[in-house]
Design an enzyme around this catalytic site. Structure first.
Site, PDB file in Angstrom:
ATOM      1  N   LYS A 148       0.803  -1.230   0.000  1.00 60.29           N
ATOM      2  CA  LYS A 148       0.000   0.000   0.000  1.00 60.29           C
ATOM      3  C   LYS A 148       0.835   1.279   0.000  1.00 60.29           C
ATOM      4  O   LYS A 148       0.391   2.315  -0.481  1.00 60.29           O
ATOM      5  CB  LYS A 148      -0.947   0.007   1.210  1.00 60.29           C
ATOM      6  CG  LYS A 148      -2.068  -1.019   1.100  1.00 60.29           C
ATOM      7  CD  LYS A 148      -2.984  -0.895   2.310  1.00 60.29           C
ATOM      8  CE  LYS A 148      -4.097  -1.909   2.252  1.00 60.29           C
ATOM      9  NZ  LYS A 148      -5.079  -1.671   3.331  1.00 60.29           N
TER      10      LYS A 148
ATOM     11  N   ARG B 145      -3.544   0.833  22.638  1.00 56.46           N
ATOM     12  CA  ARG B 145      -2.554   0.280  23.568  1.00 56.46           C
ATOM     13  C   ARG B 145      -1.371   1.237  23.708  1.00 56.46           C
ATOM     14  O   ARG B 145      -0.925   1.555  24.802  1.00 56.46           O
ATOM     15  CB  ARG B 145      -2.101  -1.097  23.036  1.00 56.46           C
ATOM     16  CG  ARG B 145      -1.068  -1.802  23.865  1.00 56.46           C
ATOM     17  CD  ARG B 145      -0.788  -3.171  23.289  1.00 56.46           C
ATOM     18  NE  ARG B 145      -0.268  -3.097  21.914  1.00 56.46           N
ATOM     19  CZ  ARG B 145       0.030  -4.171  21.186  1.00 56.46           C
ATOM     20  NH1 ARG B 145      -0.170  -5.379  21.673  1.00 56.46           N
ATOM     21  NH2 ARG B 145       0.506  -4.035  19.966  1.00 56.46           N
TER      22      ARG B 145
HETATM   23  P1  ATR Z   1      -3.521  -1.878  10.283  1.00 56.25           P
HETATM   24  O1  ATR Z   1      -2.715  -0.941   9.458  1.00 56.25           O
HETATM   25  O2  ATR Z   1      -3.979  -3.105   9.553  1.00 56.25           O
HETATM   26  O3  ATR Z   1      -4.693  -1.200  10.972  1.00 56.25           O
HETATM   27  P2  ATR Z   1      -1.420  -1.852  12.272  1.00 56.25           P
HETATM   28  O4  ATR Z   1      -0.905  -0.584  11.755  1.00 56.25           O
HETATM   29  O5  ATR Z   1      -0.476  -2.953  12.522  1.00 56.25           O
HETATM   30  O6  ATR Z   1      -2.568  -2.471  11.420  1.00 56.25           O
HETATM   31  O7  ATR Z   1      -2.210  -1.487  13.618  1.00 56.25           O
HETATM   32  C1  ATR Z   1      -2.582  -2.443  14.475  1.00 56.25           C
HETATM   33  C2  ATR Z   1      -3.419  -1.856  15.599  1.00 56.25           C
HETATM   34  O8  ATR Z   1      -3.801  -2.940  16.403  1.00 56.25           O
HETATM   35  C3  ATR Z   1      -2.669  -0.913  16.509  1.00 56.25           C
HETATM   36  O9  ATR Z   1      -3.587   0.002  17.060  1.00 56.25           O
HETATM   37  C4  ATR Z   1      -2.140  -1.863  17.594  1.00 56.25           C
HETATM   38  O10 ATR Z   1      -1.858  -1.260  18.823  1.00 56.25           O
HETATM   39  P3  ATR Z   1      -0.416  -0.570  19.079  1.00 56.25           P
HETATM   40  O11 ATR Z   1      -0.447   0.744  18.366  1.00 56.25           O
HETATM   41  O12 ATR Z   1      -0.307  -0.429  20.549  1.00 56.25           O
HETATM   42  O13 ATR Z   1       0.614  -1.503  18.498  1.00 56.25           O
HETATM   43  C5  ATR Z   1      -3.339  -2.770  17.736  1.00 56.25           C
HETATM   44  N1  ATR Z   1      -3.025  -4.084  18.309  1.00 56.25           N
HETATM   45  C6  ATR Z   1      -2.505  -5.152  17.669  1.00 56.25           C
HETATM   46  N2  ATR Z   1      -2.387  -6.208  18.510  1.00 56.25           N
HETATM   47  C7  ATR Z   1      -2.875  -5.788  19.715  1.00 56.25           C
HETATM   48  C8  ATR Z   1      -3.056  -6.420  20.994  1.00 56.25           C
HETATM   49  N3  ATR Z   1      -2.719  -7.702  21.201  1.00 56.25           N
HETATM   50  N4  ATR Z   1      -3.596  -5.680  21.986  1.00 56.25           N
HETATM   51  C9  ATR Z   1      -3.946  -4.399  21.792  1.00 56.25           C
HETATM   52  N5  ATR Z   1      -3.809  -3.741  20.610  1.00 56.25           N
HETATM   53  C10 ATR Z   1      -3.285  -4.433  19.582  1.00 56.25           C
END
Ligand code: ATR
Length: 275
Positions: free
Chosen positions: A65, A153
């Site tokens: 992307k 988080r």
């Molecule tokens: P995408 O672009 O597909 O939305 P990403 O940029 O990897 O994916 O974002 C993932 C989101 O999921 C983030 O908000 C991440 O939180 P962090 O910013 O703290 O990393 C959240 N996320 C993923 N796994 C998580 C978990 N086990 N618990 C809480 N939040 C999680």
């Protein structure tokens, strides 16, 4: 005759060929939608050069992307703000990149719960601060929702794109008490996806009557988050509808036709549940 397709890796299980096949048929347009998987070992520039000779438009998914951007002539506003493209069209010899996530989400919401958008002073909470969260954040603000808060988080990641005057930012463990303030709550992280875990990202309780709770995860269709929300009496919005409306918007970008997709929701749900 439209030649369309998808780039990404891996993409064999993509639902886009089925969705766009249906849209082509419904529009009465001859064409095809192919999978152009580009492996990390392939020559990306060469593959894109060839692709541009074959298609009039294409979708872009993970992990390309951002990588596609230098191969495009222009970006629309959403793609520019996000610095992420998921739909590309050739127009007057120029290749233009769009991001359809925000509008796709808002259309799915408007279809199921129009009063959330049309009503006054509705408040939304987005859980997560990744790419999907950012797109939905901008989509909701653009459609006139005046207050969109974010819980994540990692609080810094939300602060990076939150507009201070319209948004409060919370840590995930702070939201339990606050949920009763929202008319719309959207779970945008991958937590809840099949094969990850069957726990909601945060407990769902203290909802106000009539709240809409939404999860962009669509495998499973009913995530643990939505299951808890249902138990609390919330109205639900399922993730597969965002997928459909994003595709509707992409198809409109390519062909100029907006096709009604409401009767595809059940069929797509059945396909996903059969997996
Ligand atoms: P995408 O672009 O597909 O939305 P990403 O940029 O990897 O994916 O974002 C993932 C989101 O999921 C983030 O908000 C991440 O939180 P962090 O910013 O703290 O990393 C959240 N996320 C993923 N796994 C998580 C978990 N086990 N618990 C809480 N939040 C999680």
């Amino acid at each position: 005759m439209y030649q369309l397709g998808l780039i990404g890796y891996p993409i064999q299980h993509s639902l886009s060929p089925w969705i766009h096949g249906q849209l082509l048929e419904r529009a009465g347009i001859k064409g095809s939608y192919g999978l152009f998987e580009i492996s990390p070992d392939d020559d990306f520039a060469e593959r894109i050069k060839k692709l541009k000779e074959e298609v009039q438009g294409f979708n872009v998914t993970v992990p390309y992307k951002q990588k596609i951007i230098p191969y495009l002539d222009e970006l629309n506003d959403a793609a520019n703000v996000m610095q992420a493209v998921n739909t590309v069209v050739q127009r007057d010899g120029k290749w233009i990149g769009y991001n359809t996530d925000g509008i796709g989400y808002v259309r799915s919401l408007e279809q199921a719960y129009p009063h959330i958008i049309s009503g006054q002073h509705h408040k939304a909470l987005i859980i997560g601060a990744g790419g999907a969260a950012r797109a939905i954040y901008h989509g909701l603000l653009e459609r006139g929702i005046t207050r969109v808060d974010i819980a994540n988080r990692t609080i810094e990641k939300a602060k990076n794109f939150a507009q201070a005057e319209k948004t409060a930012v919370y840590r995930l463990d702070e939201i339990g008490e606050l949920l009763e303030n929202y008319d719309l709550i959207i779970q945008t992280t991958s937590v809840g996806m099949k094969a990850i875990e069957d726990q909601p990202i945060a407990p769902v309780s203290n909802l106000k009557a009539g709240t809409v709770v939404s999860d962009i995860v669509y495998q499973p269709i009913e995530t643990a988050f939505l299951r808890e929300a249902k138990r609390e009496g919330a109205h639900l919005l399922f993730g597969h509808t965002m997928l459909l409306y994003q595709a509707q918007y992409a198809f409109e970008i390519w062909t100029g036709k907006r096709i009604d997709v409401t009767d595809m929701e059940q069929e797509l749900r059945a396909i996903l549940e059969g997996r």
